[in-house]
Design an enzyme around this catalytic site. Structure first.
Site, short mmCIF file in Angstrom:
data_model
loop_
_atom_site.label_atom_id
_atom_site.label_comp_id
_atom_site.label_asym_id
_atom_site.label_seq_id
_atom_site.Cartn_x
_atom_site.Cartn_y
_atom_site.Cartn_z
N ASP A 97 119.96 23.68 26.28
CA ASP A 97 119.99 22.47 25.61
C ASP A 97 118.08 21.68 25.18
O ASP A 97 118.57 20.63 24.21
CB ASP A 97 120.77 21.54 25.30
CG ASP A 97 122.00 21.85 24.57
OD1 ASP A 97 122.16 22.78 23.88
OD2 ASP A 97 123.63 21.43 25.40
N GLU B 213 114.28 16.09 20.43
CA GLU B 213 114.74 14.64 19.85
C GLU B 213 115.82 13.91 20.31
O GLU B 213 116.00 13.56 20.57
CB GLU B 213 115.46 15.50 18.76
CG GLU B 213 115.52 14.22 17.72
CD GLU B 213 116.39 14.92 16.01
OE1 GLU B 213 116.20 14.06 15.08
OE2 GLU B 213 117.37 14.85 15.67
N ARG C 43 123.99 17.21 29.70
CA ARG C 43 122.14 16.90 29.40
C ARG C 43 121.24 15.93 30.01
O ARG C 43 120.65 16.81 29.77
CB ARG C 43 122.44 17.11 27.72
CG ARG C 43 123.18 17.72 26.88
CD ARG C 43 122.80 18.48 25.32
NE ARG C 43 121.82 18.01 25.24
CZ ARG C 43 121.11 17.88 24.36
NH1 ARG C 43 121.32 17.77 22.88
NH2 ARG C 43 119.04 18.01 24.13
N HIS D 196 126.42 15.20 15.06
CA HIS D 196 125.06 14.20 15.00
C HIS D 196 124.78 13.61 13.62
O HIS D 196 124.82 14.88 12.41
CB HIS D 196 124.36 14.24 15.75
CG HIS D 196 124.24 14.59 17.20
ND1 HIS D 196 123.29 15.93 17.88
CD2 HIS D 196 123.91 14.15 18.65
CE1 HIS D 196 123.12 15.32 19.02
NE2 HIS D 196 123.95 14.60 19.33
N CYS E 72 115.64 19.12 15.68
CA CYS E 72 116.22 18.54 16.59
C CYS E 72 115.35 18.84 17.81
O CYS E 72 115.41 18.88 18.94
CB CYS E 72 117.56 19.30 17.10
SG CYS E 72 118.57 19.21 15.86
#
Length: 257
Positions: free
Chosen positions: A64, A69, A89, A165, A250
């Site tokens: 990822d 962002e 992550r 999100h 993102c």
């Protein structure tokens, strides 16, 4: 550095992109070759408009990692280094921190037990809407409020349960109007001005200047709506990232020139 020239932090997609986290959507095949082509086209939209591109160190072990962002949010001349809500992550952070240091931005970090994903942070003027989501917790929001309010920002918590999100559901136009696909927004009334859009992939816009926005090419009706409001709309394909709950916001972080 380049004075007033805008700068953009980006990271190339990992070869393991298809293994990225998914939460609110079913996993479907991702084409990493096409993703790279789309990423390069996305970056070129900024480069051709005079932005300085700052490429964060590649992280092929972080599927990822392209979604920069989520790892850092810049407020004026301060970078807030996030602590990812998904433990998988957290390995992205070291290289992001190094990149912000390299471009000369002071930083402060969200620490345990707080979690904060940058995709949950929407800036509108001096107001910061923060999504309380599966990735951002109360402690993370409290830490962000403690960092920002002394610097003149107002932090407003909003619920996020229908998407990954906050900025998966809403973003803002240059005039501050918040836009979103209403079925995926928990509380449209949380925003002083809310404009519903007709397509899910029309919710995410990146402001290029006071008259220009960048958005997914997968929302033609929404693009027409924005043009009717007098905006120049730049469309770019991001299908492979949308399969992983990503969007145009993102893939980059804007920093001061």
């Amino acid at each position: 550095m380049a004075g007033d020239r805008p700068r953009l932090l980006v990271r190339p997609p990992s070869r393991r992109l298809a293994e990225g986290e998914v939460t609110h959507v079913e996993r479907v095949p991702v084409d990493p070759v096409l993703a790279r082509v789309q990423w390069e086209r996305y970056v070129d939209q900024f480069r051709t408009r005079g932005w300085e591109i700052v490429e964060v160190e590649a992280a092929d072990d972080q599927p990822d990692g392209v979604f920069v962002e989520d790892a850092v949010v810049v407020f004026d001349d301060l970078a807030v280094l996030c602590r990812a809500g998904a433990p998988s992550r957290r390995g992205e952070l070291a290289s992001i921190a190094a990149a912000t240091e390299a471009v000369g931005i002071p930083s402060v970090a969200i620490v345990a037990p707080g979690t904060l994903d940058g995709g949950d942070v929407l800036k509108v003027g001096r107001t910061v809407y923060v999504g309380r989501s599966s990735r951002t917790n109360d402690a993370g929001i409290a830490q962000l409020r403690g960092i920002l309010e002394p610097r003149g920002w107002r932090v407003v918590e909003v619920p996020v349960t229908k998407v990954l999100h906050l900025k998966s559901g809403v973003t803002a136009l240059p005039d501050g109007v918040v836009v979103g696909y209403a079925p995926l927004v928990d509380d449209p009334a949380a925003f002083p001005e809310f404009l519903p859009v007709p397509e899910e992939h029309g919710t995410a816009v990146v402001v290029l200047d006071d008259d220009t926005i960048l958005m997914s090419s997968d929302a033609p009706e929404t693009a027409a709506l924005y043009r009717a409001r007098g905006l120049e709309v730049v469309e770019t394909p991001v299908t492979e990232f949308e399969k992983l709950e990503g969007c145009v916001t993102c893939l980059s972080v804007r920093v001061r020139g």
